[in-house]
Enzyme design. Structure first.
Site: not given
Length: 337
Positions: A167, A187, A248, A271, A276, A295
Site C-alpha cells: 500500500r 515485487d 522494518r 526511519d 529499534e 519511526h
C-alpha cells in the site's frame, strides 16, 4: 418495528491515542453508531472491569497498545463479531483463534500508508539534491558549494528503485509520477504489465539494486523478506547510492548496513532500524551520510484522525449490514504487513 439496538463497542488500546484518533466530531459520530463508553479503554483483558465489558462487546475498536487477541481474550468476548483496528498492521494483534471464530477484521493501514509515502517522497527529493551532505558541509565550512561539488546533484532523471508494491509502495509510485524520475520496481507478486500501469519498470531485486540511484524499501516484514538486503545485495548498490527504509529494520542485515555506512560508500535515510531504537553507542547516530528519524514516517499528530475516520466509517458499515471497505483476510497475511 423498533430499530435494532446499536452494537456494543469497546476500546482496546493505549488511551493516550484516543483524543487524536477520535476528536470530538468523530467521537460523536462513533457514539451515534454504537453503544460505547468512551471512558472505558481496555489495556488488560484479564482485568475484572475489562472482562465485564468484553463479555458484552460485539465490536472491538483497537489501536496501538492493544494486547494480543489470543484464545483466552476471545473466550472472554463470546459476542464479538468485528475487530476494527485504528492503526496499521494487525499481524501482532490477531491470531489463528480469531480467524477460526469467523470474526471480521478491518484495519486503517491504507490511511497509515499515506504519510509514510509522503515522508518517503520528501526524502527522495532531498536525497536527490544531496541536501544532507550539503547541510553537513555548510555547518562545517559556512561556505557555499562549488559547481564541481553540485555537478552530481539534482532530481532530473534520477533512477528510483521501489522494493515492494505494498500500500505504501503503490501510494509512493503515484506520488512519483509528476517528477522527472525513472522508476524501477521489484515485487514478486506484480507482473510487468501491472508495473507499467503503476508507472514503473519491473526488475529482479538484484537488477533494481544495480541500476537505482535511490532505493526505497516497502516490503512487508514476513519470513521471506527477513534480511532480504544482506551484505551481497547491499554491495550491488552503486557507490554514493541512497537507501531509504520506512518499512522494518529486520529487512536489512544491520551489521552489513553499518559496515557500508561507516565506510561512507552508501548513504541512508532510516526511519526504522534493528534494533529499534539503536543502542546509544551506535555509530549511525553520528555519521554524516546517515539521516536517522525515530519511526515518525507513519501517522502522527493530526494524521491520526484519518485512522479514526476509517474506523468510524467501517463501524457504520457494520451497523448497516454492508461489507467492510478495509477488511483484512487471513489468506492475505502471508504476504502483507
Amino acid at each position: 418495528m423498533p430499530s435494532p439496538l446499536p452494537p456494543r463497542a469497546v476500546f482496546a488500546m493505549d488511551p493516550v491515542h484516543l483524543p487524536l484518533l477520535f476528536p470530538p466530531a468523530l467521537m460523536a459520530r462513533l457514539r451515534k453508531a454504537c453503544d460505547l463508553d468512551p471512558a472505558l479503554v481496555v489495556r488488560d483483558f484479564a482485568d475484572p472491569v475489562s472482562a465485564a465489558a468484553l463479555s458484552e462487546a460485539e465490536v472491538l475498536i483497537t489501536g496501538w497498545g492493544c494486547p494480543h487477541l489470543d484464545a483466552d481474550a476471545l473466550a472472554a468476548a463470546p459476542r464479538l463479531r468485528a475487530v476494527l483496528h485504528a492503526a496499521g498492521s494487525v499481524r501482532s494483534l490477531v491470531g489463528e483463534a480469531l480467524w477460526q471464530r469467523g470474526i471480521t477484521v478491518s484495519s486503517a493501514v491504507t490511511a497509515n500508508a499515506l504519510p509514510v509515502a509522503e515522508y518517503t517522497l520528501a526524502m527522495i527529493l532531498l536525497a536527490g539534491k544531496d541536501a544532507f551532505t550539503h547541510r553537513e558541509r555548510f555547518r562545517a565550512t559556512h561556505t557555499y558549494p562549488t559547481q564541481a561539488l553540485t555537478a552530481p546533484t539534482g532530481n532530473v532523471g534520477r533512477r528510483i528503485g521501489v522494493i515492494g508494491a505494498s500500500r505504501v509502495g503503490r501510494r509512493l509510485l503515484e506520488l512519483l509520477r509528476p517528477f522527472d524520475f525513472t522508476v524501477l520496481l521489484h515485487d514478486p507478486y506484480v507482473s510487468p504489465a501491472e508495473a507499467a500501469e503503476l508507472g514503473a519498470e519491473l526488475l529482479s531485486l538484484e537488477d533494481l539494486l544495480r541500476h537505482s540511484d535511490i532505493v526505497s524499501l516497502h516490503a512487508p516484514d514476513i519470513p521471506e523478506t527477513y534480511r532480504m538486503l544482506d551484505g551481497d545485495r547491499l554491495a550491488l548498490i552503486r557507490d554514493g547510492g541512497v537507501l531509504i527504509n520506512t518499512s522494518r529494520g529486520a529487512l536489512i542485515d544491520p551489521e552489513a548496513l553499518t559496515d557500508e555506512l561507516v565506510s561512507g560508500r552508501l548513504h541512508a535515510v532510516l526511519d526504522v532500524t534493528e534494533p529499534e531504537p539503536l543502542p546509544a553507542g551506535s555509530p549511525l547516530y553520528h555519521l554524516p551520510n546517515v539521516f536517522l528519524t525515530p519511526h515518525i514516517a507513519g501517522s502522527l499528530g493530526n494524521e491520526l484522525e484519518r485512522l479514526g475516520r476509517i474506523v468510524v466509517e467501517e463501524l457504520e458499515r457494520v451497523v448497516a449490514g454492508m461489507p467492510l471497505g478495509h477488511e483484512v483476510r487471513w489468506a492475505d497475511l502471508g504476504r502483507v504487513a
